[in-house]
Design an enzyme around this catalytic site. Structure first.
Site, PDB file in Angstrom:
ATOM      1  N   HIS A 174      35.199  26.387 -43.085  1.00  8.19           N
ATOM      2  CA  HIS A 174      35.203  27.258 -41.914  1.00  8.19           C
ATOM      3  C   HIS A 174      34.273  28.428 -42.229  1.00  8.19           C
ATOM      4  O   HIS A 174      34.390  29.046 -43.298  1.00  8.19           O
ATOM      5  CB  HIS A 174      36.599  27.793 -41.641  1.00  8.19           C
ATOM      6  CG  HIS A 174      37.555  26.785 -41.070  1.00  8.19           C
ATOM      7  ND1 HIS A 174      37.778  25.564 -41.640  1.00  8.19           N
ATOM      8  CD2 HIS A 174      38.337  26.833 -39.960  1.00  8.19           C
ATOM      9  CE1 HIS A 174      38.667  24.901 -40.906  1.00  8.19           C
ATOM     10  NE2 HIS A 174      39.022  25.645 -39.878  1.00  8.19           N
ATOM     11  N   GLU A 234      33.444  31.721 -37.747  1.00  6.04           N
ATOM     12  CA  GLU A 234      34.419  31.662 -36.638  1.00  6.04           C
ATOM     13  C   GLU A 234      34.741  33.104 -36.217  1.00  6.04           C
ATOM     14  O   GLU A 234      34.534  33.474 -35.067  1.00  6.04           O
ATOM     15  CB  GLU A 234      35.699  30.934 -37.080  1.00  6.04           C
ATOM     16  CG  GLU A 234      36.765  30.886 -35.984  1.00  6.04           C
ATOM     17  CD  GLU A 234      38.120  30.341 -36.455  1.00  6.04           C
ATOM     18  OE1 GLU A 234      38.383  30.327 -37.679  1.00  6.04           O
ATOM     19  OE2 GLU A 234      38.919  29.949 -35.592  1.00  6.04           O
ATOM     20  N   HIS A 239      37.608  17.824 -37.455  1.00  6.23           N
ATOM     21  CA  HIS A 239      38.116  19.192 -37.668  1.00  6.23           C
ATOM     22  C   HIS A 239      39.466  19.298 -36.961  1.00  6.23           C
ATOM     23  O   HIS A 239      39.550  19.688 -35.797  1.00  6.23           O
ATOM     24  CB  HIS A 239      37.103  20.210 -37.124  1.00  6.23           C
ATOM     25  CG  HIS A 239      37.505  21.648 -37.345  1.00  6.23           C
ATOM     26  ND1 HIS A 239      36.618  22.688 -37.207  1.00  6.23           N
ATOM     27  CD2 HIS A 239      38.693  22.217 -37.685  1.00  6.23           C
ATOM     28  CE1 HIS A 239      37.253  23.833 -37.444  1.00  6.23           C
ATOM     29  NE2 HIS A 239      38.513  23.570 -37.728  1.00  6.23           N
ATOM     30  N   HIS A 248      43.562  20.245 -38.089  1.00  3.76           N
ATOM     31  CA  HIS A 248      44.551  20.650 -39.099  1.00  3.76           C
ATOM     32  C   HIS A 248      45.863  19.939 -38.780  1.00  3.76           C
ATOM     33  O   HIS A 248      46.410  20.125 -37.676  1.00  3.76           O
ATOM     34  CB  HIS A 248      44.753  22.161 -39.074  1.00  3.76           C
ATOM     35  CG  HIS A 248      43.482  22.927 -39.309  1.00  3.76           C
ATOM     36  ND1 HIS A 248      43.091  23.354 -40.552  1.00  3.76           N
ATOM     37  CD2 HIS A 248      42.487  23.302 -38.458  1.00  3.76           C
ATOM     38  CE1 HIS A 248      41.926  23.987 -40.458  1.00  3.76           C
ATOM     39  NE2 HIS A 248      41.541  23.966 -39.202  1.00  3.76           N
ATOM     40  N   ASP A 267      40.785  20.933 -33.616  1.00  7.50           N
ATOM     41  CA  ASP A 267      41.239  22.003 -34.527  1.00  7.50           C
ATOM     42  C   ASP A 267      42.763  22.041 -34.702  1.00  7.50           C
ATOM     43  O   ASP A 267      43.274  21.503 -35.679  1.00  7.50           O
ATOM     44  CB  ASP A 267      40.712  23.349 -34.014  1.00  7.50           C
ATOM     45  CG  ASP A 267      40.613  24.404 -35.107  1.00  7.50           C
ATOM     46  OD1 ASP A 267      40.829  24.078 -36.279  1.00  7.50           O
ATOM     47  OD2 ASP A 267      40.295  25.563 -34.783  1.00  7.50           O
ATOM     48  N   ASP A 268      43.460  22.704 -33.792  1.00  9.45           N
ATOM     49  CA  ASP A 268      44.929  22.825 -33.853  1.00  9.45           C
ATOM     50  C   ASP A 268      45.475  22.442 -32.480  1.00  9.45           C
ATOM     51  O   ASP A 268      45.954  23.303 -31.730  1.00  9.45           O
ATOM     52  CB  ASP A 268      45.310  24.279 -34.180  1.00  9.45           C
ATOM     53  CG  ASP A 268      44.725  24.732 -35.521  1.00  9.45           C
ATOM     54  OD1 ASP A 268      45.256  24.319 -36.562  1.00  9.45           O
ATOM     55  OD2 ASP A 268      43.726  25.469 -35.506  1.00  9.45           O
TER      56      ASP A 268
HETATM   57  N1  HPA Z   1      40.574  28.914 -38.485  1.00  2.00           N
HETATM   58  C1  HPA Z   1      40.915  29.289 -39.715  1.00  2.00           C
HETATM   59  N2  HPA Z   1      41.925  28.758 -40.350  1.00  2.00           N
HETATM   60  C2  HPA Z   1      42.657  27.824 -39.742  1.00  2.00           C
HETATM   61  C3  HPA Z   1      42.372  27.410 -38.476  1.00  2.00           C
HETATM   62  C4  HPA Z   1      41.260  27.984 -37.808  1.00  2.00           C
HETATM   63  O1  HPA Z   1      40.917  27.665 -36.669  1.00  2.00           O
HETATM   64  N3  HPA Z   1      43.300  26.462 -38.153  1.00  2.00           N
HETATM   65  C5  HPA Z   1      44.118  26.330 -39.202  1.00  2.00           C
HETATM   66  N4  HPA Z   1      43.725  27.155 -40.182  1.00  2.00           N
HETATM   67 ZN    ZN Z   2      40.026  24.890 -38.152  1.00  7.86          ZN
END
Ligand code: HPA
Ligand code: ZN
Length: 342
Positions: free
Chosen positions: A195, A198, A16, A18, A278-279
């Site tokens: 996703h 969240e 996971h 991006h 994630d990011d």
């Molecule tokens: N959540 C939703 N969309 C996203 C995320 C995230 O953490 N990171 C990049 N796009």
């Molecule tokens: Zn994500």
């Protein structure tokens, strides 16, 4: 060996991540200047990455996407992202790409793919890091566009393009709306994740499993609000790709040491979790740091973290023979690392 070093060296999967969220603030500033894009006001480059909610984050994320335009840009950010994964002990990566956010700048899908796939080949050659790609549907563009998006992905097949994801803001865009897109993905033989839970309700997690036929869930935290759903996910052992640092920015669980943090509740309930970044650049972290924080701040044991690392093998979209071989190799390596911390 200290515990932090052992956790960083521990073999891991990253499922996971991006691509665009892994672009350093300095690389973003450089690419934006190169392409003549105006940046938001800031004192220091690092200040560009300031936000306090998923919606605010996604505004900057979309700007980062706009700064990546040429095949060479895609190749560069992909290699930089994967090299940092390798530095964190990642041995296998499935990388999300956000094509919709690049279309806004007129970038063509084959241009993105050419750059990303070359960056992935560079990482394989120079860091022995294997990776595959997951183009992600932007849910905010609605269900009809999601179907077109899946058809576009299917029309550009490649052995390393293995599935689809669903991201951006859940609020106003419930998972159940994307049934047609996910049915099309399955019909084209693409793997499926999304996703869910969240910032949206447990119902999105339920829909992702029951309606979208997802093989794993990204984030999923609000599952804890629905005990029946938790019980069925414990039973099925569907994997959740949790991202500790992200929760501090986008969710209601902002303190990793809180006794009721969703990731702790999920772990204690017996859900199958694996850890992800994630990011990472945009949330100033990396995969190794995510493990270290779960140990230091959430107090998860080294054995629990080792199990989460191995869960990444089960959750990965690789063949069963490879899974068996990786599990044997990683287990032996993890035992040696953990013994060295004693
Ligand atoms: N959540 C939703 N969309 C996203 C995320 C995230 O953490 N990171 C990049 N796009
Ligand atoms: Zn994500």
């Amino acid at each position: 060996m200290d515990v932090e070093t052992a956790l960083r060296k521990m073999p891991k999967a990253e499922l996971h991540l991006h691509l665009e969220g892994a672009v350093d603030a300095s690389t973003f500033a450089e690419l934006a200047a190169h392409h003549g894009l105006e940046l938001p006001p800031h004192d220091q480059v690092a200040d560009l990455y300031s936000y306090d909610s998923l919606a605010d984050f996604l505004v900057i994320y979309s700007l980062v996407c706009r700064s990546i335009q040429t095949e060479a840009d895609f190749r560069r950010v992909t290699y930089e992202c994967l090299a940092r994964c390798a530095d964190s002990g990642a041995r296998y990566v499935e990388l999300f790409l956000s094509p919709e956010s690049h279309f806004e700048m007129g970038v063509e899908y084959p241009t993105m793919l050419a750059g990303v796939l070359t960056g992935m080949a560079d990482a394989q050659a120079e860091r022995s890091l294997e990776s595959n790609l997951i183009p992600a549907i932007n849910r905010e563009l609605g269900p009809a566009r999601a179907v077109e998006f899946v058809e576009m992905v299917a029309a550009h097949p490649h052995p390393q393009i293995i599935g689809v994801g669903l991201d951006f803001n859940e609020i106003g865009f419930p998972s159940a709306d994307y049934v047609d897109a996910y049915r099309a993905a399955a019909a084209h033989g693409l793997h499926r994740t999304s996703h869910a839970g969240e910032v949206g309700p447990a119902d999105n997690v339920r829909a992702a499993i029951d309606l979208l036929d997802c093989e794993r869930i990204d984030h999923g935290y609000h599952v804890v609000d629905d005990p029946d759903l938790v019980a069925s996910c414990v039973e099925s052992q569907i994997a959740f790709t949790v991202c500790p640092t992200t929760t501090e920015y986008t969710t209601v669980w902002r303190d990793l040491s809180a006794p009721d943090h969703a990731i702790r509740q999920m772990s204690e309930a017996g859900l199958k979790l694996m850890v992800n970044s994630d990011d990472p650049a945009m949330f100033v972290s990396d995969l190794g740091n995510e493990y270290v924080r779960l140990h230091r701040e959430m107090g998860l044991s080294l054995d629990t973290l080792a199990e989460m690392a191995l869960n990444g093998i089960d959750a990965a979209w690789i063949d069963d023979a490879t899974k068996t071989a990786l599990r044997a190799d990683w287990s032996a390596e993890i035992d040696t690392l953990l013994a060295a911390t004693a």
